[in-house]
Write a protein that holds these residues in place. Structure first.
Motif, PDB file in Angstrom:
ATOM      1  N   ILE A 290     -10.789  15.430  -1.560  1.00 24.56           N
ATOM      2  CA  ILE A 290     -11.499  14.590  -0.603  1.00 24.56           C
ATOM      3  C   ILE A 290     -10.747  13.279  -0.393  1.00 24.56           C
ATOM      4  CG2 ILE A 290     -13.652  13.308  -0.202  1.00 24.56           C
ATOM      5  CD1 ILE A 290     -15.077  15.569  -1.765  1.00 24.56           C
ATOM      6  N   TRP A 291     -10.192  12.725  -1.476  1.00 21.78           N
ATOM      7  CA  TRP A 291      -9.398  11.505  -1.356  1.00 21.78           C
ATOM      8  C   TRP A 291      -8.130  11.772  -0.542  1.00 21.78           C
ATOM      9  CZ3 TRP A 291      -4.552   9.883  -3.332  1.00 21.78           C
ATOM     10  CH2 TRP A 291      -4.313   8.508  -3.225  1.00 21.78           C
ATOM     11  N   GLY A 292      -7.504  12.931  -0.735  1.00 25.73           N
ATOM     12  CA  GLY A 292      -6.319  13.269   0.029  1.00 25.73           C
ATOM     13  C   GLY A 292      -6.602  13.358   1.517  1.00 25.73           C
ATOM     14  N   LEU A 293      -7.754  13.912   1.888  1.00 26.17           N
ATOM     15  CA  LEU A 293      -8.129  13.992   3.300  1.00 26.17           C
ATOM     16  C   LEU A 293      -8.417  12.602   3.868  1.00 26.17           C
ATOM     17  CD1 LEU A 293     -10.403  17.164   3.252  1.00 26.17           C
ATOM     18  CD2 LEU A 293      -8.094  16.946   4.210  1.00 26.17           C
ATOM     19  N   PHE A 294      -9.030  11.736   3.069  1.00 23.54           N
ATOM     20  CA  PHE A 294      -9.226  10.351   3.497  1.00 23.54           C
ATOM     21  C   PHE A 294      -7.883   9.700   3.804  1.00 23.54           C
ATOM     22  CE2 PHE A 294      -8.422   6.208   1.510  1.00 23.54           C
ATOM     23  CZ  PHE A 294      -8.946   5.386   2.493  1.00 23.54           C
ATOM     24  N   MET A 295      -6.907   9.886   2.892  1.00 23.20           N
ATOM     25  CA  MET A 295      -5.593   9.292   3.076  1.00 23.20           C
ATOM     26  C   MET A 295      -4.935   9.810   4.350  1.00 23.20           C
ATOM     27  SD  MET A 295      -4.688   7.225   0.517  1.00 23.20           S
ATOM     28  CE  MET A 295      -2.930   7.399   0.212  1.00 23.20           C
ATOM     29  N   ASN A 296      -5.044  11.114   4.593  1.00 22.08           N
ATOM     30  CA  ASN A 296      -4.418  11.710   5.766  1.00 22.08           C
ATOM     31  C   ASN A 296      -5.042  11.193   7.055  1.00 22.08           C
ATOM     32  OD1 ASN A 296      -4.301  14.175   7.877  1.00 22.08           O
ATOM     33  ND2 ASN A 296      -2.510  14.253   6.520  1.00 22.08           N
ATOM     34  N   LYS A 297      -6.339  10.965   7.033  1.00 19.62           N
ATOM     35  CA  LYS A 297      -7.049  10.535   8.242  1.00 19.62           C
ATOM     36  C   LYS A 297      -6.860   9.053   8.527  1.00 19.62           C
ATOM     37  CE  LYS A 297     -11.642  10.445  10.377  1.00 19.62           C
ATOM     38  NZ  LYS A 297     -13.077  10.870  10.238  1.00 19.62           N
ATOM     39  N   TYR A 298      -6.952   8.223   7.512  1.00 16.41           N
ATOM     40  CA  TYR A 298      -7.025   6.781   7.734  1.00 16.41           C
ATOM     41  C   TYR A 298      -5.734   6.024   7.422  1.00 16.41           C
ATOM     42  CZ  TYR A 298     -12.087   7.113   8.355  1.00 16.41           C
ATOM     43  OH  TYR A 298     -13.344   7.415   8.822  1.00 16.41           O
ATOM     44  N   VAL A 299      -4.886   6.549   6.549  1.00 20.32           N
ATOM     45  CA  VAL A 299      -3.760   5.752   6.066  1.00 20.32           C
ATOM     46  C   VAL A 299      -2.411   6.361   6.431  1.00 20.32           C
ATOM     47  CG1 VAL A 299      -2.718   4.628   4.056  1.00 20.32           C
ATOM     48  CG2 VAL A 299      -5.206   4.946   4.161  1.00 20.32           C
ATOM     49  N   PHE A 300      -2.207   7.630   6.099  1.00 20.30           N
ATOM     50  CA  PHE A 300      -0.918   8.276   6.336  1.00 20.30           C
ATOM     51  C   PHE A 300      -1.098   9.540   7.177  1.00 20.30           C
ATOM     52  CE2 PHE A 300      -0.183   6.150   2.162  1.00 20.30           C
ATOM     53  CZ  PHE A 300       0.798   5.258   2.602  1.00 20.30           C
ATOM     54  N   PRO A 301      -1.355   9.401   8.481  1.00 16.97           N
ATOM     55  CA  PRO A 301      -1.509  10.596   9.314  1.00 16.97           C
ATOM     56  C   PRO A 301      -0.228  11.420   9.314  1.00 16.97           C
ATOM     57  CG  PRO A 301      -1.268   8.616  10.671  1.00 16.97           C
ATOM     58  CD  PRO A 301      -1.460   8.153   9.258  1.00 16.97           C
ATOM     59  N   GLY A 302      -0.399  12.724   9.170  1.00 15.15           N
ATOM     60  CA  GLY A 302       0.751  13.625   9.184  1.00 15.15           C
ATOM     61  C   GLY A 302       1.435  13.807   7.848  1.00 15.15           C
TER      62      GLY A 302
ATOM     63  N   CYS B 184      15.828   9.018  -1.259  1.00 15.99           N
ATOM     64  CA  CYS B 184      14.715   9.217  -0.324  1.00 15.99           C
ATOM     65  C   CYS B 184      13.451   8.917  -1.110  1.00 15.99           C
ATOM     66  CB  CYS B 184      14.725  10.646   0.209  1.00 15.99           C
ATOM     67  SG  CYS B 184      13.357  11.003   1.332  1.00 15.99           S
ATOM     68  N   LEU B 185      12.859   7.761  -0.851  1.00 11.12           N
ATOM     69  CA  LEU B 185      11.722   7.297  -1.646  1.00 11.12           C
ATOM     70  C   LEU B 185      10.430   7.364  -0.841  1.00 11.12           C
ATOM     71  CD1 LEU B 185      13.253   4.168  -3.460  1.00 11.12           C
ATOM     72  CD2 LEU B 185      13.535   6.609  -3.974  1.00 11.12           C
ATOM     73  N   GLU B 186       9.587   8.311  -1.168  1.00  4.98           N
ATOM     74  CA  GLU B 186       8.242   8.454  -0.599  1.00  4.98           C
ATOM     75  C   GLU B 186       8.257   8.527   0.926  1.00  4.98           C
ATOM     76  OE1 GLU B 186       5.299   5.873  -2.530  1.00  4.98           O
ATOM     77  OE2 GLU B 186       6.707   5.649  -4.196  1.00  4.98           O
ATOM     78  N   MET B 187       9.242   9.225   1.447  1.00  2.00           N
ATOM     79  CA  MET B 187       9.308   9.532   2.879  1.00  2.00           C
ATOM     80  C   MET B 187       9.032  11.009   3.143  1.00  2.00           C
ATOM     81  SD  MET B 187      11.717  11.261   4.844  1.00  2.00           S
ATOM     82  CE  MET B 187      12.021  11.509   6.572  1.00  2.00           C
ATOM     83  N   ALA B 188       9.372  11.876   2.177  1.00  4.69           N
ATOM     84  CA  ALA B 188       9.296  13.324   2.395  1.00  4.69           C
ATOM     85  C   ALA B 188       7.869  13.808   2.628  1.00  4.69           C
ATOM     86  CB  ALA B 188       9.912  14.067   1.212  1.00  4.69           C
ATOM     87  N   GLU B 189       6.865  13.033   2.190  1.00  3.97           N
ATOM     88  CA  GLU B 189       5.474  13.409   2.432  1.00  3.97           C
ATOM     89  C   GLU B 189       5.210  13.558   3.930  1.00  3.97           C
ATOM     90  OE1 GLU B 189       5.481  10.501  -1.086  1.00  3.97           O
ATOM     91  OE2 GLU B 189       6.668  10.966   0.677  1.00  3.97           O
ATOM     92  N   HIS B 190       5.928  12.758   4.743  1.00  2.26           N
ATOM     93  CA  HIS B 190       5.737  12.794   6.191  1.00  2.26           C
ATOM     94  C   HIS B 190       6.445  13.972   6.846  1.00  2.26           C
ATOM     95  CE1 HIS B 190       3.771   8.850   6.510  1.00  2.26           C
ATOM     96  NE2 HIS B 190       4.611   8.440   5.581  1.00  2.26           N
ATOM     97  N   VAL B 191       7.343  14.627   6.127  1.00  2.00           N
ATOM     98  CA  VAL B 191       8.096  15.746   6.688  1.00  2.00           C
ATOM     99  C   VAL B 191       7.163  16.917   7.002  1.00  2.00           C
ATOM    100  CG1 VAL B 191       9.842  17.498   6.174  1.00  2.00           C
ATOM    101  CG2 VAL B 191      10.259  15.095   5.582  1.00  2.00           C
TER     102      VAL B 191
END
Length: 482
Positions: free
Chosen positions: A355-367, A309-316
């Motif tokens: 702040i970078w993590g919130l940017f990522m959540n909003k614009y790139v990887f929602p959820g 499982c490669l870099e999918m669990a972040e979405h869990v």
């Protein structure tokens, strides 16, 4: 201690930071201080404000509940705005903001000019909308960000956390996951090919030699081999890749290790692409296959002896993380191996990281709210019943990968603009540039963990041969201590 004690590197494998890019940010924060404020300030208010001063303990609790959020917001704002840098080893040149960026919006220009730094959230939102231009390459300008930007929490960030981020963390339903994943990954294979290249792998590669400028394809091939070798894949194995993306690893495993390979993805586009890739490589459907559904829909009782499982669990999501790992445990045979690769943040964070993590959540990887520290991840894995065999931290490898994605993205600018427009191009240029920096400097990282079930009957001795990190090649025969 002067900046002379901090030395830039010059390795061909990565985008090396200039001296200014090695400056530390602010991590001024204390849970203890915040807790004291949350206790003391309501007590002071209850003691001195006539309206509530005659009440008892219940009144105090009411005041504490009423003031908790404002106190927390005020504390975060003050500490992120006025907290000092972790150290001053790299001296900032103190140039005017106009040296780095050109502000075209009149209101923003009136606020931020000369030595007045701009909050990074205000900058990137305005940059995406074309209200600000960078004076040169966006990655090079971001390397010098501490001389022109501030990493403080703004109204927009707090608004996003309260109205979007927290509700999504709490809910994280299967329908929400499906909507977010399909909306993200079904955007178009052309969109991703413009930076992922022919391998179409959306996870970190691995540097084979830091003294060589390997191609993106070489980095990814190094990773494919590493995962398969860590799994010790054999022709008789039943192999499962959760969150298989465009199916490159599934195809690689079936083609080179001749195992029975299954990939699972929520994305219809990815599934179609992966099936075509499998067929193009001459693999039959009974040897390699792609299932297009949620991981929760894998039939109960189905098991595999090798899982990745490669870099999918972040979405869990944080709330469902333990449940997800329990399902992985049940899918794995008692004598099986599991390679788990997940992105995460450092525990001793700086405000820039959050702040970078919130940017990522909003614009790139929602959820994708389950990017946590290595310690948190390992604890969750152990609680699920797994035993760690090996852990490799791949942050700088991800930086190398991201830098090549960034260069690919810039080289396809005209194609991106023609189909998706200027805002999409700028948003992803910023993402890839900032992520190159974040993973190089440790703000974010990637953890590749090899594990098995923590059972008495598991034959751990069988894993010694392919435990590659303990087999150290010696440059010369050492002199023994007598």
């Amino acid at each position: 201690m002067s900046s002379s004690t901090v030395k830039p590197t010059s390795y061909p494998a990565i985008k090396n930071a200039p001296l200014l890019g090695l400056a530390e940010g602010s991590g001024s924060f204390s849970n203890l201080h915040l807790a004291v404020l949350l206790v003391v300030i309501p007590y002071v208010i209850k003691s001195w404000v006539p309206l509530v001063s005659y009440g008892g303990f219940k009144t105090y609790l009411f005041v504490a509940a009423l003031t908790g959020v404002p106190i927390t917001l005020a504390y975060w704002t003050l500490m992120s705005t006025y907290g000092g840098r972790i150290n001053q080893k790299v001296q900032l040149p103190g140039k005017d903001i106009e040296t780095y960026i050109t502000i075209k919006d009149a209101e923003l220009k009136a606020l931020y000019h000369g030595k007045e730094k701009i909050p990074i959230q205000v900058f990137h939102d305005a940059y995406f909308d074309g209200k600000i231009d960078v004076n040169g390459d966006v990655l090079d300008i971001l390397e010098q960000r501490y001389d022109w930007a501030r990493f403080n929490f703004t109204y927009e960030l707090f608004k996003y956390v309260i109205t979007v981020f927290i509700p999504e963390v709490v809910v994280h339903s299967q329908e929400q996951d499906q909507e977010q994943v399909q909306g993200h990954y079904d955007r178009g294979d052309d969109f991703y090919s413009w930076f992922l290249g022919p391998r179409m792998i959306y996870t970190s590669g691995i540097i084979g030699d830091p003294d060589v400028e390997e191609t993106l394809e070489e980095l990814q091939d190094n990773k494919l081999a590493a995962v398969c070798e860590k799994l010790d894949l054999q022709p008789e194995d039943r192999y499962l890749d959760i969150g298989c993306g465009w199916g490159t690893l599934v195809t690689y495993a079936a083609k080179n290790y001749h195992c029975d390979s299954t990939g699972v993805t929520l994305s219809k586009n990815q599934a179609a692409f992966a099936r075509e890739r499998i067929a193009t490589n001459g693999l039959s459907a009974d040897r390699a296959r792609i299932l297009c559904h949620d991981y929760r829909e894998i039939p109960t009782g189905t098991t595999y002896n090798k899982i990745s499982c490669l870099e999918m669990a972040e979405h869990v999501g944080v709330r469902r993380y333990s449940q997800f790992l329990s399902q992985m445990y049940n899918l794995l045979d008692d004598d099986g191996l599991f390679v788990f690769q997940v992105a995460g943040f450092r525990q001793t964070w700086q405000f820039e990281d959050l702040i970078w993590g919130l940017f990522m959540n909003k614009y790139v990887f929602p959820g994708a709210d389950a990017s946590c520290s290595l310690g948190w991840v390992v604890t969750k894995l152990e609680q699920a019943g797994f035993e760690m065999k090996n852990i490799d931290v791949l942050g700088v490898h991800y930086s190398a990968t991201l830098f090549r994605w960034y260069k690919n993205w810039l080289s396809n600018k005209e194609a991106v603009l023609a189909k998706y427009g200027e805002k999409w191009f700028r948003t992803w240029a910023y993402f890839l540039a900032s992520a190159t920096i974040a993973s190089r400097q440790g703000s974010a990282s990637v953890f590749q963990i090899t594990m098995h079930k923590n059972l008495n009957a598991f034959h751990r001795v069988k894993l010694i041969k392919n435990h590659h990190s303990i087999h150290v090649p010696l440059a010369k025969e050492p002199s023994l201590v007598i």
